[in-house]
Design a protein around this motif. Sequence first.
Motif, PDB file in Angstrom:
ATOM      1  N   LEU A 140       0.615  -1.304   0.107  1.00 53.97           N
ATOM      2  CA  LEU A 140      -0.354  -0.300  -0.090  1.00 53.97           C
ATOM      3  C   LEU A 140       0.781   1.787   0.178  1.00 53.97           C
ATOM      4  N   MET A 141       2.436   0.498   0.729  1.00 51.68           N
ATOM      5  CA  MET A 141       2.437   2.100   0.204  1.00 51.68           C
ATOM      6  C   MET A 141       3.415   2.829  -0.669  1.00 51.68           C
ATOM      7  N   GLY A 142       3.523   1.687  -1.679  1.00 53.27           N
ATOM      8  CA  GLY A 142       3.569   1.903  -3.309  1.00 53.27           C
ATOM      9  C   GLY A 142       4.827   1.121  -3.017  1.00 53.27           C
ATOM     10  N   LEU A 143       5.725   0.449  -2.633  1.00 52.35           N
ATOM     11  CA  LEU A 143       6.875  -0.631  -2.390  1.00 52.35           C
ATOM     12  C   LEU A 143       5.823  -1.772  -3.422  1.00 52.35           C
ATOM     13  N   ARG A 144       7.548  -1.096  -4.889  1.00 55.06           N
ATOM     14  CA  ARG A 144       6.704  -2.575  -5.292  1.00 55.06           C
ATOM     15  C   ARG A 144       7.799  -3.716  -5.870  1.00 55.06           C
ATOM     16  N   SER A 150      11.652  -2.520  -5.313  1.00 55.25           N
ATOM     17  CA  SER A 150      12.088  -1.914  -3.500  1.00 55.25           C
ATOM     18  C   SER A 150      11.113  -3.012  -2.571  1.00 55.25           C
ATOM     19  N   HIS A 167      13.229  -3.151   0.178  1.00 55.11           N
ATOM     20  CA  HIS A 167      13.010  -2.266   1.892  1.00 55.11           C
ATOM     21  C   HIS A 167      12.583  -3.344   2.398  1.00 55.11           C
ATOM     22  N   ASN A 223      11.332   4.112   9.525  1.00 57.29           N
ATOM     23  CA  ASN A 223       9.801   3.307   8.940  1.00 57.29           C
ATOM     24  C   ASN A 223       8.442   4.956   7.610  1.00 57.29           C
ATOM     25  N   LEU A 250      10.637   5.800   4.926  1.00 56.55           N
ATOM     26  CA  LEU A 250      10.885   4.627   3.200  1.00 56.55           C
ATOM     27  C   LEU A 250       9.109   4.464   2.972  1.00 56.55           C
ATOM     28  N   ALA A 251       8.341   5.714   3.537  1.00 45.34           N
ATOM     29  CA  ALA A 251       6.565   5.874   2.747  1.00 45.34           C
ATOM     30  C   ALA A 251       7.199   6.532   1.993  1.00 45.34           C
ATOM     31  N   ARG A 257       9.762   6.777   0.410  1.00 47.94           N
ATOM     32  CA  ARG A 257      11.130   7.055  -0.312  1.00 47.94           C
ATOM     33  C   ARG A 257      10.606   6.218  -1.483  1.00 47.94           C
ATOM     34  N   ALA A 258       9.180   5.238  -1.168  1.00 50.16           N
ATOM     35  CA  ALA A 258       8.067   4.573  -1.933  1.00 50.16           C
ATOM     36  C   ALA A 258       7.379   5.738  -2.953  1.00 50.16           C
ATOM     37  N   ARG A 290       3.331   8.273   9.552  1.00 50.00           N
ATOM     38  CA  ARG A 290       3.829   7.224   7.845  1.00 50.00           C
ATOM     39  C   ARG A 290       2.663   7.009   6.718  1.00 50.00           C
ATOM     40  N   GLN A 318       2.365   9.358   3.093  1.00 52.45           N
ATOM     41  CA  GLN A 318       2.200   8.068   1.838  1.00 52.45           C
ATOM     42  C   GLN A 318       1.229   9.348   0.998  1.00 52.45           C
TER      43      GLN A 318
END
Lengths: 286, 286, 254, 254, 328
Positions: free
Chosen positions: A181-185, A188, A192, D96, D99-100, D102-103, D147, D151
């Motif tokens: 949901l954070m957008g990590l794909r 990444s 991560h 934490n 990272l959000a 960064r994404a 966090r 986003q």
Amino acid sequence: MASSTLAGLDALDTQEAAPRDRRRLAASAWAGLWPKLAAVALVLLAWELVHLTGWKKFVLPGPGVTLSNLWQQAQASLLWHAIATTLERAVIGFALAVLIGALVGATVSRIRPLRAAVGSLITGLQTMPSIAWFPFAIILFGINTTAILFVIVLGAAPSIANGLITGVDYTPPLLLKAGTLMGLRRLSLYRHLIMPASLPAFVAGLKQGWAFAWRSLMAGELLVIIANQPSLGVLLSTDQDQADMASVVAIMIVILVIGLCVDNVFGMADRAIRRRWGLMAGSDAA
Amino acid sequence: MASSTLAGLDALDTQEAAPRDRRRLAASAWAGLWPKLAAVALVLLAWELVHLTGWKKFVLPGPGVTLSNLWQQAQASLLWHAIATTLERAVIGFALAVLIGALVGATVSRIRPLRAAVGSLITGLQTMPSIAWFPFAIILFGINTTAILFVIVLGAAPSIANGLITGVDYTPPLLLKAGTLMGLRRLSLYRHLIMPASLPAFVAGLKQGWAFAWRSLMAGELLVIIANQPSLGVLLSTDQDQADMASVVAIMIVILVIGLCVDNVFGMADRAIRRRWGLMAGSDAA
Amino acid sequence: MTTAVTEAPAAVTLSGVSKVYGRGGTAVRALDQVSLAAAPGEFTCLIGASGCGKSTLLSLVAGLDQPTSGEIKVGGRVALMFQEPALFPWLSAAANIELALRARGVGRAERKSRAAELLDVVHLSGFGGKRPHELSGGMRQRVALARALAQEADVLLMDEPFGALDAMTRDLLHDELDRVCAGRNLTVLFVTHNVREAVRLGDRVVLLSSRPGRVIAEYPVPIQRPRRIDATAVAELAGTITDRLREEVSRHGK
Amino acid sequence: MTTAVTEAPAAVTLSGVSKVYGRGGTAVRALDQVSLAAAPGEFTCLIGASGCGKSTLLSLVAGLDQPTSGEIKVGGRVALMFQEPALFPWLSAAANIELALRARGVGRAERKSRAAELLDVVHLSGFGGKRPHELSGGMRQRVALARALAQEADVLLMDEPFGALDAMTRDLLHDELDRVCAGRNLTVLFVTHNVREAVRLGDRVVLLSSRPGRVIAEYPVPIQRPRRIDATAVAELAGTITDRLREEVSRHGK
Amino acid sequence: SSASSSSSSGATSGGATQAAATPVTVRLGFLANITHAPALIALKNGYFSKALGSAGTVDPTSFSSGTQETTAILAGQLDAAFVGPNPAINAWQKSGGTAIKIVAGAATGGASIVVKPSITGASQLKGQSLATPSLGNTQDVALRYWLKQHGLTTSATGGGDVSIKPTTPNSAAVLEFESGQIAGASEPAPYDIEMVNDGGKVLLSEPGVTTVLMVTQSFLSAHPAVVADLLKAEIEAIDFIKTSPAAAQADANAELAAYTGKPLKASIVAASFKEIDFTLDPDASSLTADAQQAVSLGLLKPVNLSGIFDLAPLNALLSADGQPQVNS
Ligand SMILES: Nc1ncnc2c1ncn2[C@@H]1O[C@H](COP(=O)(O)OP(=O)(O)OP(=O)(O)O)[C@@H](O)[C@H]1O
Ligand SMILES: Nc1ncnc2c1ncn2[C@@H]1O[C@H](COP(=O)(O)OP(=O)(O)OP(=O)(O)O)[C@@H](O)[C@H]1O
Ligand SMILES: [Mg+2]
Ligand SMILES: [Mg+2]
């Protein structure tokens, strides 16, 4: 009351509440050391006792003979040379295995048809004895160190891949959801989230992989015997060939000690992870 | 939008949302099967192509020759007899190794001085090649199946113990605290809390242990040859000695298939645990 | 730990308890010279800002951690309901409760029926067969409550037990808790952020200051039981306490 | 999933959404024919008994699970603040949050400063270096909030975000949330058990029935902003809603 | 790279002159084993480099089993190898007679059946277990054939009147004998010597060829002069063994130690040298006899060995030297 409640937990902790001063630090080092020394002393004592009874004495050397043999070997350069050769091969082979194993593990755990196709194959490969690969090593690489590395990689990479896959499988779905949901794909997400989450299982896999690598190496070293480049595998087999049991046991002790050292490295990595994750009780005490 | 968010997670699931009807069930079985079939077909094709180029043709048999060799061996009783013997030894040895490994793991992980004393030794033992144990097996047990079991246990028990120790180390401290406060002590703490909590790592350890057991067995079978009792290890080494590569590869295929089957058993156990723990995304869908 | 001689046979006694986490520059002083005594059967509510050391205090009383200085005496067996549910994920809701009974040595047949009873107490009958991951957040908390009750301890420590519950369910559980306490001579340390809840339940409300936690005020609750959370007396005392708390917060900075 | 054509460009639309967990005898119907639409920029509060399907609804909207039937449309990126903090245990609080960022592709330098800012918003400056296990329950929840804010999604789903916070800290965060929503055209679905909190924050309060969850009432909140949680108007509307809720609970069983 | 150099020059069937133009690397395999003493001595004393001169160099590779040598030579990883007769037959058979030629012998004898001193004849072996290095190898075949001649049956799976246990590694057989778990074994030197040292008795000294030199046919046709140089070196080594045995034993043992790490006991080397006859004669008749025995025991598929020998280069050298010829 309260302190008795703790007794059970206490036994499970690997680290005492951090000591407050030097004396405590020394005490904790001692606490780590004495059981090892005691164990060694006990083994030696039992061994000597067995030896004194004269049981199978033609084939089983006593500790005295064995240790003095080891001491003599340690004076000469041969043993050190062999250790250096073998360790170098082990490290290079293991590094390769880690690279390949991690790559395969990451790919297979991520792509579903691939997993269905080759997931089980990984364990299958793992059960293949090193000796089965020898002809292929010779055919593909000829007689040189590359052939040994090939055998090591085939022995160790599957455990490393399996460790990673286990780790990925046991990544908490909640964290996975949070990450997506954070957008990590794709990459990444791996880098991560999945990688760090599967680190404990990965380290466990590395440890097993090392054992596989080392054992494959011991067998593989007999494949490629290079002049004036002694190795532990060859020494062990030579000593066996010459029925020199004192030397055999001496080399076994060397192998054991190297194994202990490597285990300590992995142990440190493991404790670092657990401290970081807050999985180590007592680590937060003042 | 929402569905694209899912794509990443989807690839990580091992199981699709449970199918609603027969057709879906068949589809999911097919989804598990086609990649395997495709992989086998691909390997055979590549193999045949290599064979057609005539590369190393004296030593690398083609798939046709190999498979017909396997087929012929499957007609005769020798191969089946060997499989039966080897599997029987593997199962007995593995069972022993599980027993001993679990006992050692449980004891060592629980008693701190013991862990300091012999914890690292476990990995040390794991790195000891099977061949090193041969003299001891012969001296202690003579040439009989017990000697093989000895080699298997020494090969496999360390991984099993290590798996359990890892599991114990990674038992969430919160659950441990909850359990101790509940009044769970010693054995019952182990039985009701630590064991189930470390089950995933334990199963991973079992899987690795099986691989170690099997490989040790392949080596150990060369040591003990019992009249009219062929075994896979002996078949493999005889075929190698006679440079009968088609038979060698056929036996390797047999070993691989057995490895695959065993992996599937462990895979089922693993999935059962994950479903139980709610670690498997998608398992809760209607 | 057990050298202090207190005059009254208090169920829980903390004398000058401090707790520092970590050390050096990043050390956090969670508790500072906390002294507190709970008489047997007393229901003490602890209130304080987020991060002021309430959970730390409970875990010290439970013996899960050692204080940096000071002494703690606890008379009797302790049960702790953690801030998180801390259920065993491999056991169903009922089995989680049964395990607590088993640890106390309750026989198999009785375990079954007691667990069912306790599930009923937390209004979850019918959910005994579900595993924790199949329950909603509030349901998990209620299973944890049932499990804590199953331990039949002498001292019950509860860390925000009703935080994830809607007002109605919470009211019902308040009544159940009242009933349990009245039945046995149970000493309770109860952490909550809800001042009304504290007044509704407690014999006494203890206010902790923000980091480091220190006892800044104690309020006995003289209101007759049974109490209702929306009773005027409850609202009034809660108002007083809230004002005091607000004052404390504004002094200590955000 | 995306075939429904709705007349208004709502940010979130649920039409006849049902969700059944498991199957056969043990199946649980968590949501039953829920239809709901949230306009862009609207702040919708969801209230319902424990286990009525609120978390399920949010996870469906976030696309983490598929409805058994019905359709969901979401316009824009979604952020979800889970009922549990769901922080990554291997990263510090600041990491934490970073990272959000960064994404989302925020550069390194900006990440640092944005994370520090967000920690400040949740009143945790100074705790950026701590790992989740070194934080108290309420602190973790606040890091999770930071966090989620990091986003910068178009739709923010929040599952009892302030459940573990004391009244003072919560009030401060209410103000911060107001500020964030006013600054951007943020659509919020907000689950809470605190009816006053719902009225304090929401443009609209939606009541869900007990299992299976169904929309039983909707209350627009016509109160002028800025609001205070202890304002009379807030208390009044909250009273009305609570009565309705109580009625619902009593009808549905214990 | 060496592979391409040898095979590409193989296309042009040139003679010594052409080989001299482009130096050849001879990839030579052997076992770090006392029965390969001629190779060990030639390597130790630089006979190969001396004989090759500017024509090329030797790239020696030590193996731990003859099977691996066969695999390597069939896979094109070797040009020449000292091997036992069985691996040589295997290489011949697998390639349908196209891969290799045996160009010389190196050793005969050097293996024996050693048993407990209480056993004096074949009949007493009934019901006993005996070890061999591996199923179908020279010593295995010799033992089984000898038993068969004495009316005792054996089977590939260890059944029959006498139970044959192929045991790897050879040292395990020695240990099993030492600890009284087998009645004896058919082993090559130095293991049979070790068993004798442990109180065993030689029941039969096995005759027959133990080590030969094989080269690939492509290499032989491409570089006949280089093969002749290899043979020259071997002749020099065997001469050295004949003329100064003590020095030869020391050299062989020293070279052995370079590969295995540790030398053998001098007494064991001496006893082994006594037992082994190092000779250039490949004892062609014993090789075919060996194969026929294996076939008759069902351990080898029938094989046509005619043409496996190419002793012309050797005989040319021998006659130039005024020594008797060997025949195939
Ligand atoms: N294991 C730990 N290591 C380091 N610091 C810790 C640890 N546990 C708690 N702390 C610190 O101690 C302080 C008090 O924490 P505690 O959990 O007791 O707060 P709390 O009063 O329960 O707060 P909340 O209401 O948010 O749950 C916090 O500042 C926290 O950061
Ligand atoms: N993964 C799952 N598998 C099976 N049942 C589930 C699952 N998740 C939720 N449920 C069931 O669905 C119903 C609704 O759960 P949900 O978590 O949505 O409730 P909630 O409204 O968020 O409650 P709470 O206020 O207690 O958090 C519950 O009865 C629960 O038991
Ligand atoms: Mg707390
Ligand atoms: Mg919920």
